[in-house]
Design a protein around this motif. Structure first.
Motif, short mmCIF file in Angstrom:
data_model
loop_
_atom_site.label_atom_id
_atom_site.label_comp_id
_atom_site.label_asym_id
_atom_site.label_seq_id
_atom_site.Cartn_x
_atom_site.Cartn_y
_atom_site.Cartn_z
N SER A 3 8.76 7.17 -14.17
CA SER A 3 7.77 7.02 -13.12
C SER A 3 8.06 5.78 -12.28
O SER A 3 8.67 4.83 -12.77
CB SER A 3 6.36 6.92 -13.73
N ARG A 4 7.65 5.81 -11.05
CA ARG A 4 7.87 4.68 -10.16
C ARG A 4 6.97 3.52 -10.55
O ARG A 4 5.85 3.70 -10.98
CB ARG A 4 7.61 5.09 -8.71
N SER A 5 7.47 2.30 -10.35
CA SER A 5 6.69 1.11 -10.68
C SER A 5 5.58 0.90 -9.67
O SER A 5 5.61 1.46 -8.58
CB SER A 5 7.61 -0.12 -10.70
N GLN A 6 4.60 0.09 -10.05
CA GLN A 6 3.50 -0.22 -9.14
C GLN A 6 4.02 -0.91 -7.88
O GLN A 6 3.52 -0.69 -6.78
CB GLN A 6 2.47 -1.12 -9.85
N GLU A 91 0.78 -4.67 7.10
CA GLU A 91 1.41 -4.25 5.85
C GLU A 91 0.98 -5.15 4.70
O GLU A 91 0.78 -4.68 3.57
CB GLU A 91 2.93 -4.24 6.00
N LYS A 92 0.85 -6.44 4.98
CA LYS A 92 0.38 -7.37 3.96
C LYS A 92 -1.04 -7.03 3.54
O LYS A 92 -1.39 -7.07 2.35
CB LYS A 92 0.46 -8.80 4.50
N GLU A 93 -1.89 -6.68 4.52
CA GLU A 93 -3.27 -6.33 4.20
C GLU A 93 -3.35 -5.02 3.44
O GLU A 93 -4.18 -4.87 2.53
CB GLU A 93 -4.09 -6.23 5.50
N ILE A 94 -2.48 -4.09 3.76
CA ILE A 94 -2.42 -2.83 3.01
C ILE A 94 -2.08 -3.11 1.55
O ILE A 94 -2.66 -2.51 0.64
CB ILE A 94 -1.38 -1.88 3.64
N GLY A 95 -1.15 -4.04 1.34
CA GLY A 95 -0.80 -4.42 -0.03
C GLY A 95 -1.98 -5.02 -0.76
O GLY A 95 -2.20 -4.76 -1.95
N TYR A 98 -4.36 -2.28 -1.66
CA TYR A 98 -3.83 -1.48 -2.77
C TYR A 98 -4.10 -2.17 -4.10
O TYR A 98 -4.50 -1.53 -5.08
CB TYR A 98 -2.33 -1.28 -2.58
N GLU A 99 -3.89 -3.48 -4.15
CA GLU A 99 -4.13 -4.22 -5.39
C GLU A 99 -5.60 -4.18 -5.77
O GLU A 99 -5.95 -4.18 -6.95
CB GLU A 99 -3.66 -5.68 -5.22
N ALA A 100 -6.47 -4.13 -4.76
CA ALA A 100 -7.91 -4.09 -5.02
C ALA A 100 -8.36 -2.72 -5.52
O ALA A 100 -9.34 -2.61 -6.26
CB ALA A 100 -8.69 -4.47 -3.77
N ASN A 101 -7.64 -1.66 -5.11
CA ASN A 101 -8.03 -0.30 -5.52
C ASN A 101 -6.82 0.62 -5.42
O ASN A 101 -6.49 1.10 -4.34
CB ASN A 101 -9.16 0.21 -4.62
N ARG A 106 -7.30 7.54 2.34
CA ARG A 106 -7.05 7.09 3.71
C ARG A 106 -8.29 6.50 4.36
O ARG A 106 -8.20 5.61 5.21
CB ARG A 106 -6.53 8.24 4.56
N TYR A 107 -9.48 7.00 3.97
CA TYR A 107 -10.72 6.45 4.52
C TYR A 107 -10.95 5.02 4.03
O TYR A 107 -11.45 4.17 4.76
CB TYR A 107 -11.90 7.34 4.16
N TYR A 108 -10.57 4.79 2.78
CA TYR A 108 -10.67 3.45 2.20
C TYR A 108 -9.80 2.47 2.99
O TYR A 108 -10.24 1.37 3.34
CB TYR A 108 -10.22 3.50 0.74
N TYR A 109 -8.55 2.89 3.30
CA TYR A 109 -7.65 2.00 4.02
C TYR A 109 -8.07 1.83 5.48
O TYR A 109 -7.98 0.73 6.04
CB TYR A 109 -6.21 2.53 3.94
N ARG A 110 -8.55 2.91 6.09
CA ARG A 110 -9.01 2.81 7.47
C ARG A 110 -10.17 1.83 7.57
O ARG A 110 -10.20 0.98 8.45
CB ARG A 110 -9.44 4.19 7.98
N LYS A 111 -11.12 1.95 6.67
CA LYS A 111 -12.28 1.05 6.68
C LYS A 111 -11.85 -0.39 6.43
O LYS A 111 -12.29 -1.32 7.10
CB LYS A 111 -13.30 1.49 5.64
N GLY A 112 -10.97 -0.55 5.44
CA GLY A 112 -10.50 -1.90 5.11
C GLY A 112 -9.74 -2.55 6.25
O GLY A 112 -9.95 -3.73 6.56
N ILE A 113 -8.84 -1.78 6.89
CA ILE A 113 -8.05 -2.32 8.01
C ILE A 113 -8.95 -2.66 9.19
O ILE A 113 -8.79 -3.69 9.84
CB ILE A 113 -6.96 -1.33 8.42
#
Length: 223
Positions: A3-6, A91-95, A98-101, A106-113
């Motif tokens: 499996s791929r790493s985190q 990209e840094k904010e996406i990272g 991701y660490e937070a959840n 996609r709705y989670y990332y859209r809201k967060g961004i």
């Protein structure tokens, strides 16, 4: 196959979502146009302030020729740089999201961004506007002095209370000659909001009506 790493999952997600949230070509073009309009206004303000200190009371023409080209080129370079910085920051904010959840959709990332960008925009837009204005002011002032070679005046370093070592020293020097001023063109550093101002009543050596205030440089007649 294992499996791929985190880390691999996060990196892949950052790239994919980074492509979704990146600035499109039309957005970068619109930003360059907006920056150019800001630079034109800053240019005219700088020329007007310097000319007024020399006794000039006429109109200030739109920048043209090499001056307009410089303003356009710098606006394009800045727009491209802003787009690259945005891509890196998002990209840094996406990272971080991701660490937070790890299971965010996609709705989670859209809201967060969107929430992150709203906070970022508060200070980032002010930073961009300031840098745009100050670099243009410095360039316009240098052009004004370069075209009006006969101008003699004293200058003072003005702006908010300085914190940079160089700005503190220049701020405390009081009245200086053009030669000293030209050794330290503004902005002194990124984010600097200080400029040089001609001291009232000190400008001599050139007829206000013959000042270069933008537009084409008049041809010099042979002696």
């Amino acid at each position: 196959m294992g499996s791929r790493s985190q880390t691999e999952l996060k990196t892949g997600l950052q790239r994919r979502l980074g492509n979704i949230f990146r600035m499109r070509d039309e957005e970068i073009n619109a930003l360059a146009d907006s920056l150019y309009k800001q630079r034109v206004q800053a240019w005219k303000t700088a020329i007007a302030e310097n000319a007024k200190a020399c006794g000039y009371t006429g109109a200030i023409p739109e920048p043209s020729g090499r001056d307009a080209q410089w303003l356009k080129s710098m606006s394009r370079l800045d727009a491209d740089s802003i787009a690259k910085t945005w891509r890196k920051d998002v990209e840094k904010e996406i990272g971080r999201l991701y660490e937070a959840n790890h299971r965010g959709n996609r709705y989670y990332y859209r809201k967060g961004i969107d929430e992150w960008n709203a906070k970022r925009e508060v200070w980032k837009s002010r930073q961009i506007a300031n840098q745009t204005e100050m670099t243009t002011f410095g360039f316009a002032q240098a052009r004004f002095l370069g075209e009006n070679e006969g101008l003699v005046a004293l200058y003072t370093f003005v702006g908010p209370p300085p914190v940079c070592v160089i700005c503190i020293r220049l701020y405390g020097m009081g009245a200086v000659t053009k030669q000293v001023m030209q050794e330290y063109p503004t902005p002194i550093h990124f984010g600097c909001t200080h400029t040089w101002r001609i001291m009232p009543g000190t400008a001599t050596g050139i007829d206000p009506g013959k000042l270069w205030v933008g537009g084409k440089t008049p041809r010099k007649r042979a002696a």
